[in-house]
Design a protein around this motif. Structure first.
Motif, mmCIF file in Angstrom:
data_model
loop_
_atom_site.group_PDB
_atom_site.id
_atom_site.type_symbol
_atom_site.label_atom_id
_atom_site.label_comp_id
_atom_site.label_asym_id
_atom_site.label_seq_id
_atom_site.Cartn_x
_atom_site.Cartn_y
_atom_site.Cartn_z
ATOM 1 N N ARG A 142 53.528 40.258 19.573
ATOM 2 C CA ARG A 142 53.891 41.137 20.685
ATOM 3 C C ARG A 142 52.684 41.985 21.032
ATOM 4 O O ARG A 142 51.868 42.309 20.157
ATOM 5 C CB ARG A 142 55.086 42.021 20.313
ATOM 6 C CG ARG A 142 56.362 41.233 20.111
ATOM 7 C CD ARG A 142 57.580 42.123 19.940
ATOM 8 N NE ARG A 142 57.585 42.861 18.699
ATOM 9 C CZ ARG A 142 58.619 43.566 18.243
ATOM 10 N NH1 ARG A 142 59.738 43.609 18.957
ATOM 11 N NH2 ARG A 142 58.562 44.205 17.099
ATOM 12 N N SER A 143 52.560 42.354 22.291
ATOM 13 C CA SER A 143 51.393 43.122 22.700
ATOM 14 C C SER A 143 51.751 44.112 23.799
ATOM 15 O O SER A 143 52.775 43.979 24.479
ATOM 16 C CB SER A 143 50.286 42.192 23.214
ATOM 17 O OG SER A 143 50.673 41.600 24.445
ATOM 18 N N ALA A 144 50.872 45.105 23.949
ATOM 19 C CA ALA A 144 50.935 46.040 25.072
ATOM 20 C C ALA A 144 49.496 46.304 25.490
ATOM 21 O O ALA A 144 48.654 46.629 24.648
ATOM 22 C CB ALA A 144 51.625 47.338 24.665
ATOM 23 N N ASN A 145 49.205 46.138 26.771
ATOM 24 C CA ASN A 145 47.836 46.290 27.245
ATOM 25 C C ASN A 145 47.790 47.159 28.491
ATOM 26 O O ASN A 145 48.562 46.963 29.434
ATOM 27 C CB ASN A 145 47.227 44.926 27.572
ATOM 28 C CG ASN A 145 45.752 45.040 27.953
ATOM 29 O OD1 ASN A 145 44.898 45.147 27.094
ATOM 30 N ND2 ASN A 145 45.454 45.042 29.246
ATOM 31 N N LEU A 146 46.880 48.124 28.489
ATOM 32 C CA LEU A 146 46.646 48.966 29.660
ATOM 33 C C LEU A 146 45.148 49.017 29.911
ATOM 34 O O LEU A 146 44.385 49.471 29.063
ATOM 35 C CB LEU A 146 47.190 50.375 29.436
ATOM 36 C CG LEU A 146 47.068 51.305 30.656
ATOM 37 C CD1 LEU A 146 48.128 50.934 31.697
ATOM 38 C CD2 LEU A 146 47.222 52.772 30.260
ATOM 39 N N GLY A 147 44.715 48.520 31.063
ATOM 40 C CA GLY A 147 43.301 48.561 31.396
ATOM 41 C C GLY A 147 42.626 47.210 31.268
ATOM 42 O O GLY A 147 43.269 46.165 31.324
ATOM 43 N N ASP A 148 41.296 47.248 31.080
ATOM 44 C CA ASP A 148 40.535 45.994 31.053
ATOM 45 C C ASP A 148 40.057 45.579 29.666
ATOM 46 O O ASP A 148 39.214 44.692 29.549
ATOM 47 C CB ASP A 148 39.346 46.060 32.014
ATOM 48 C CG ASP A 148 38.395 47.213 31.717
ATOM 49 O OD1 ASP A 148 38.626 47.947 30.722
ATOM 50 O OD2 ASP A 148 37.425 47.384 32.471
ATOM 51 N N SER A 149 40.575 46.208 28.608
ATOM 52 C CA SER A 149 40.481 45.578 27.294
ATOM 53 C C SER A 149 41.553 44.494 27.295
ATOM 54 O O SER A 149 42.382 44.437 28.198
ATOM 55 C CB SER A 149 40.719 46.583 26.173
ATOM 56 O OG SER A 149 39.686 47.549 26.145
ATOM 57 N N GLN B 253 43.932 45.087 33.998
ATOM 58 C CA GLN B 253 44.616 45.976 34.937
ATOM 59 C C GLN B 253 43.596 46.969 35.491
ATOM 60 O O GLN B 253 42.986 47.733 34.730
ATOM 61 C CB GLN B 253 45.739 46.744 34.240
ATOM 62 C CG GLN B 253 46.894 45.893 33.756
ATOM 63 C CD GLN B 253 47.924 46.751 33.053
ATOM 64 O OE1 GLN B 253 47.608 47.517 32.157
ATOM 65 N NE2 GLN B 253 49.182 46.624 33.461
ATOM 66 N N THR B 254 43.392 46.969 36.786
ATOM 67 C CA THR B 254 42.411 47.859 37.408
ATOM 68 C C THR B 254 42.987 48.520 38.653
ATOM 69 O O THR B 254 43.906 47.987 39.289
ATOM 70 C CB THR B 254 41.141 47.090 37.815
ATOM 71 O OG1 THR B 254 41.488 46.069 38.762
ATOM 72 C CG2 THR B 254 40.477 46.449 36.599
ATOM 73 N N HIS B 255 42.422 49.685 38.972
ATOM 74 C CA HIS B 255 42.736 50.332 40.255
ATOM 75 C C HIS B 255 41.883 49.704 41.357
ATOM 76 O O HIS B 255 42.346 49.490 42.465
ATOM 77 C CB HIS B 255 42.464 51.830 40.159
ATOM 78 C CG HIS B 255 43.434 52.549 39.273
ATOM 79 N ND1 HIS B 255 44.728 52.843 39.654
ATOM 80 C CD2 HIS B 255 43.309 53.011 38.006
ATOM 81 C CE1 HIS B 255 45.355 53.465 38.674
ATOM 82 N NE2 HIS B 255 44.510 53.585 37.657
ATOM 83 N N PHE B 256 40.645 49.447 41.017
ATOM 84 C CA PHE B 256 39.716 48.728 41.878
ATOM 85 C C PHE B 256 38.586 48.242 40.992
ATOM 86 O O PHE B 256 38.594 48.492 39.775
ATOM 87 C CB PHE B 256 39.201 49.602 43.038
ATOM 88 C CG PHE B 256 38.702 50.965 42.614
ATOM 89 C CD1 PHE B 256 37.395 51.153 42.162
ATOM 90 C CD2 PHE B 256 39.549 52.069 42.661
ATOM 91 C CE1 PHE B 256 36.946 52.398 41.768
ATOM 92 C CE2 PHE B 256 39.100 53.330 42.277
ATOM 93 C CZ PHE B 256 37.789 53.487 41.836
ATOM 94 N N PHE B 257 37.637 47.515 41.549
ATOM 95 C CA PHE B 257 36.595 46.894 40.739
ATOM 96 C C PHE B 257 35.892 47.920 39.838
ATOM 97 O O PHE B 257 35.440 48.966 40.298
ATOM 98 C CB PHE B 257 35.556 46.217 41.639
ATOM 99 C CG PHE B 257 34.400 45.626 40.877
ATOM 100 C CD1 PHE B 257 34.593 44.586 39.973
ATOM 101 C CD2 PHE B 257 33.110 46.123 41.043
ATOM 102 C CE1 PHE B 257 33.540 44.051 39.265
ATOM 103 C CE2 PHE B 257 32.048 45.587 40.340
ATOM 104 C CZ PHE B 257 32.266 44.548 39.448
#
Length: 354
Positions: free
Chosen positions: A197-204, A221-225
């Protein structure tokens, strides 16, 4: 009551129950069908690339002591520290599984005099702290026990998402962390069911490799580049200059679940790897190291070290096209070669023992 407050209240109740000494005979002694071999490697940016004034956690404090112990893990890559990255690897309660994660402190706080490494270190410390007292799945209770004995079984089940939420709350309470933000990727692997199971927030992120093919790769997961989603702590009485800061919630983390098989390889990483090394190259390095044989523990450590070293080589090259360069081009921007950054990699190998 908020989700975080409910989880914290639940943890307090379980902590109180654990304070009553439970006979060891009540704990499950069922054999574990799965074992996990874990390797970790990391490397911070060089002094020339680092513009951050370091304000470390005191070495004699809880976080500082744990940080130094974590960085004492054996690896072949030579580096002073993990830079703005950090990680944890923690066996879960009663050997029910393993929990690990990576975090990348966002460097945009440098101009405000904030050391980005404090947030990522504190986040991983609290994730480790909650994980060690939790089960990777439902607490295992001997069906022959009577009701009262079952009630005394210690611990509680915790998902990576719940761990991320609790760990974030821990950072918000850390007085030494005045401000900052970080991405995060947390993974648990259950030794009884083989479920990841995992939880990921962001670009890791992480990927699962099965039979030399990518079975799953966590999307960024990004807001923009080049601006990932991130957990954030704003300074007390923050001024207008922080009004544009990204303040994302653990509830925005993407979760994932999969049944693992014998031989699966799980690679968790910060963007120092994914911005410089293509997925196909990661698979190739895993396959080449595995062909050399050796113990499972030796293999996963060698893979982690090789991935970090290769990433550092790619960072220095302006002649080689990098994943970051390609993504920049898709956004209509120009960037050449590798992207200098901290890099952290955790590698897990799955073995079925029954």
């Amino acid at each position: 009551m908020s989700t975080r407050n409910q989880l914290a209240a639940h943890l307090r109740r379980e902590t109180f129950r654990r304070s009553r000494r439970t006979p060891s005979r009540l704990m499950s002694t069922l054999p574990r069908p799965y074992t996990f071999h874990i390797g970790a490697s990391w490397a911070g940016k060089t002094e020339e690339q680092t513009k951050v004034k370091k304000i470390p956690f005191p070495a004699d404090g809880l976080v500082g002591t744990w940080r130094d112990h974590t960085l004492s893990r054996h690896k072949m890559v030579k580096s002073d520290d993990a830079g703005e990255d950090f990680f944890y690897v923690q066996e879960m309660r009663n050997k029910s599984g393993v929990s690990f994660g990576v975090a990348d402190g966002v460097g945009g706080w440098v101009d405000s005099g904030v050391d980005p490494s404090l947030f990522s270190q504190a986040l991983m410390y609290h994730a480790h702290r909650y994980s060690r007292n939790a089960w990777a799945g439902e607490p295992e209770i001997d069906p022959t026990l009577d009701y009262e004995e079952r009630e005394q079984i210690e611990g509680w089940e915790m998902t990576p998402y719940e761990c991320l939420d609790l760990a974030y709350g821990g950072v918000l309470r850390e007085k030494f962390v005045q401000a900052g933000s970080s991405t995060a990727c947390l993974v648990t692997m259950n030794a009884s069911s083989g479920v990841l199971r995992s939880a990921n927030l962001g670009d890791s992120g992480f990927m699962i490799i099965r039979s030399s093919s990518i079975l799953h790769r966590q999307r960024a997961q990004t807001h923009f580049f080049n601006c990932p989603k991130q957990l954030t702590k704003l300074p007390v009485n923050s001024s207008r200059k922080f009004s544009r800061a990204c303040v994302d919630s653990p509830s925005e983390a993407e979760t994932f679940r999969l049944k693992l098989r014998d031989g699966d390889i799980v690679v968790a990483y910060t963007d120092g790897l994914s911005d410089n090394v293509f997925s196909s190259e990661i698979v190739t390095i895993c396959s080449l190291v595995a062909r050399h044989g050796g113990s499972e523990d030796g293999q996963v450590q060698a893979i982690a070290d090789r991935l970090v070293e290769y990433s550092r080589q790619c960072m220095k090259s302006k002649a080689r096209v990098s994943p970051f360069e390609r993504e920049a081009a898709r956004q209509g921007m120009f960037f050449r070669g590798g992207k200098p950054d901290d890099v952290t990699v955790i590698v897990g190998l799955v073995r079925e023992t029954l």
